[in-house]
Design an enzyme around this catalytic site. Sequence first.
Site, PDB file in Angstrom:
ATOM      1  N   ARG A  46       0.844  -1.204   0.000  1.00 30.13           N
ATOM      2  CA  ARG A  46       0.000   0.000   0.000  1.00 30.13           C
ATOM      3  C   ARG A  46       0.879   1.254   0.000  1.00 30.13           C
ATOM      4  O   ARG A  46       0.614   2.220  -0.714  1.00 30.13           O
ATOM      5  CB  ARG A  46      -0.935   0.005   1.230  1.00 30.13           C
ATOM      6  CG  ARG A  46      -1.973  -1.100   1.200  1.00 30.13           C
ATOM      7  CD  ARG A  46      -3.012  -0.919   2.300  1.00 30.13           C
ATOM      8  NE  ARG A  46      -2.478  -1.072   3.653  1.00 30.13           N
ATOM      9  CZ  ARG A  46      -2.435  -2.207   4.338  1.00 30.13           C
ATOM     10  NH1 ARG A  46      -2.879  -3.325   3.793  1.00 30.13           N
ATOM     11  NH2 ARG A  46      -1.946  -2.249   5.572  1.00 30.13           N
ATOM     12  N   LYS A 136     -12.418  14.810   4.650  1.00 27.08           N
ATOM     13  CA  LYS A 136     -13.564  14.289   3.887  1.00 27.08           C
ATOM     14  C   LYS A 136     -14.379  13.315   4.733  1.00 27.08           C
ATOM     15  O   LYS A 136     -13.804  12.518   5.493  1.00 27.08           O
ATOM     16  CB  LYS A 136     -13.060  13.567   2.637  1.00 27.08           C
ATOM     17  CG  LYS A 136     -14.195  13.151   1.704  1.00 27.08           C
ATOM     18  CD  LYS A 136     -13.801  12.025   0.766  1.00 27.08           C
ATOM     19  CE  LYS A 136     -14.069  10.680   1.380  1.00 27.08           C
ATOM     20  NZ  LYS A 136     -13.956   9.561   0.432  1.00 27.08           N
ATOM     21  N   GLU A 179     -19.476  14.927   1.570  1.00 26.45           N
ATOM     22  CA  GLU A 179     -19.761  13.954   0.502  1.00 26.45           C
ATOM     23  C   GLU A 179     -21.007  13.128   0.783  1.00 26.45           C
ATOM     24  O   GLU A 179     -20.950  12.123   1.474  1.00 26.45           O
ATOM     25  CB  GLU A 179     -18.571  12.997   0.310  1.00 26.45           C
ATOM     26  CG  GLU A 179     -18.827  11.973  -0.801  1.00 26.45           C
ATOM     27  CD  GLU A 179     -17.689  10.979  -1.031  1.00 26.45           C
ATOM     28  OE1 GLU A 179     -16.729  10.956  -0.239  1.00 26.45           O
ATOM     29  OE2 GLU A 179     -17.772  10.223  -2.009  1.00 26.45           O
ATOM     30  N   LYS A 221     -18.957  17.254  -2.382  1.00 27.22           N
ATOM     31  CA  LYS A 221     -18.550  16.135  -3.248  1.00 27.22           C
ATOM     32  C   LYS A 221     -19.787  15.258  -3.491  1.00 27.22           C
ATOM     33  O   LYS A 221     -20.061  14.339  -2.731  1.00 27.22           O
ATOM     34  CB  LYS A 221     -17.445  15.332  -2.559  1.00 27.22           C
ATOM     35  CG  LYS A 221     -17.013  14.099  -3.330  1.00 27.22           C
ATOM     36  CD  LYS A 221     -15.680  13.556  -2.850  1.00 27.22           C
ATOM     37  CE  LYS A 221     -15.368  12.236  -3.532  1.00 27.22           C
ATOM     38  NZ  LYS A 221     -13.977  11.821  -3.361  1.00 27.22           N
TER      39      LYS A 221
HETATM   40  P1  13P Z   1     -14.875   7.149  -6.450  1.00 29.49           P
HETATM   41  O1  13P Z   1     -14.497   8.265  -7.393  1.00 29.49           O
HETATM   42  O2  13P Z   1     -14.192   5.842  -6.755  1.00 29.49           O
HETATM   43  O3  13P Z   1     -16.349   7.041  -6.248  1.00 29.49           O
HETATM   44  O4  13P Z   1     -14.248   7.515  -5.021  1.00 29.49           O
HETATM   45  C1  13P Z   1     -14.338   8.772  -4.543  1.00 29.49           C
HETATM   46  C2  13P Z   1     -14.367   8.722  -3.068  1.00 29.49           C
HETATM   47  O5  13P Z   1     -13.579   9.366  -2.419  1.00 29.49           O
HETATM   48  C3  13P Z   1     -15.413   7.938  -2.414  1.00 29.49           C
HETATM   49  O6  13P Z   1     -15.486   8.299  -1.060  1.00 29.49           O
END
Ligand code: 13P
Length: 346
Positions: A46, A136, A179, A221
Amino acid sequence: MNRNELEAVARSLVASGKGILAADESFPTIEKRFKAVGISSTEENRRRYRETLFTTPGLNEFISGVILFDETLRQKSRDGIALPELLSQHCILPGIKVDKGTVALAGFPGEKITEGLDGLRGRLEEYRRLGARFAKWRAVLTIGVNPTLPSRTCLQANAQALARYAALSQEVDLTPIVEPEVLMDGAHSIGRCEEATQATLQIVYDALREHRVFLEGTLLKPNMVLPGKLCPEKATAEEVAEATLRCLRRNVPAAVPGIVFLSGGQSPLQATEHLNALNVLCQNVEQPWELSFSFGRALQEPVLAKWRPDADDPTAAQLALFHRARCNGAARRGNYSLTLETSGVH
Ligand code: 13P
């Protein structure tokens, strides 16, 4: 709270032609992505993979920030530099996923709530000390086959959590990315997705205002408005862009500096085409916010296809990332084209 700093970070994340790389996969998610290409998910793999991403030559031309996972924020490069510091040296802002993932919402089969509020204030303080500049939190809303989903209770519970997280982040000068993801899973129409996204954004902004979140120092987001993956009726890029923009205009305050879409299971090309169509629409009618990207899979899928943990030369993987970043950078301006797409490495 330093409002100037919160807003300055939000604005640099959506600087012209740039977007965010989401590389914040949790342990189960990165394991799934690695497994699909035959790589085992060890701590060293990772670390190497993420170092490969972050040291891609020229990445900062199109990538303004990277969202990290807790483990990555604490890891060092081969040369002993902390990975958030490595990003800062490349003029890329380090961010951090601070939620602890989703669990079933009790009493509401098929729906989810995001965990991670307990002890969050202390964790945020530590993340800030470790070099993070933004944060986030992801909430997940399901449409599925049930015409009554997402339920109002699920929307409210997730919106309250997002608002609590955003207020706490701002307290320690971490710019929050909010998000709320309406999933693409299911056979629902684009119209159902628009309704669900509209209901979600409305409740989320009510909650953010109730919790006195400083909107100028945040980013949204969201998902794009799309038909479900199993819906027989496909939508054109223009239809997706129109529905998405209508939904945003009705629900996202003009005080928010930018909207950074998630890719959410679209193919890398689809995500870029849709982002481009959205920005083409904005060339005709000016919008209050920047329309950008915060893609995980749509940036990393082609990279994972090329990356091998034991390979000495990471060039092929890095070129794949650079190419997708460049295409999305062009889509930010409505300048993406098939010529640009096919000019890259495959
Ligand atoms: P994806 O663009 O793969 O949906 O991932 C964005 C992300 O940060 C999901 O939390």
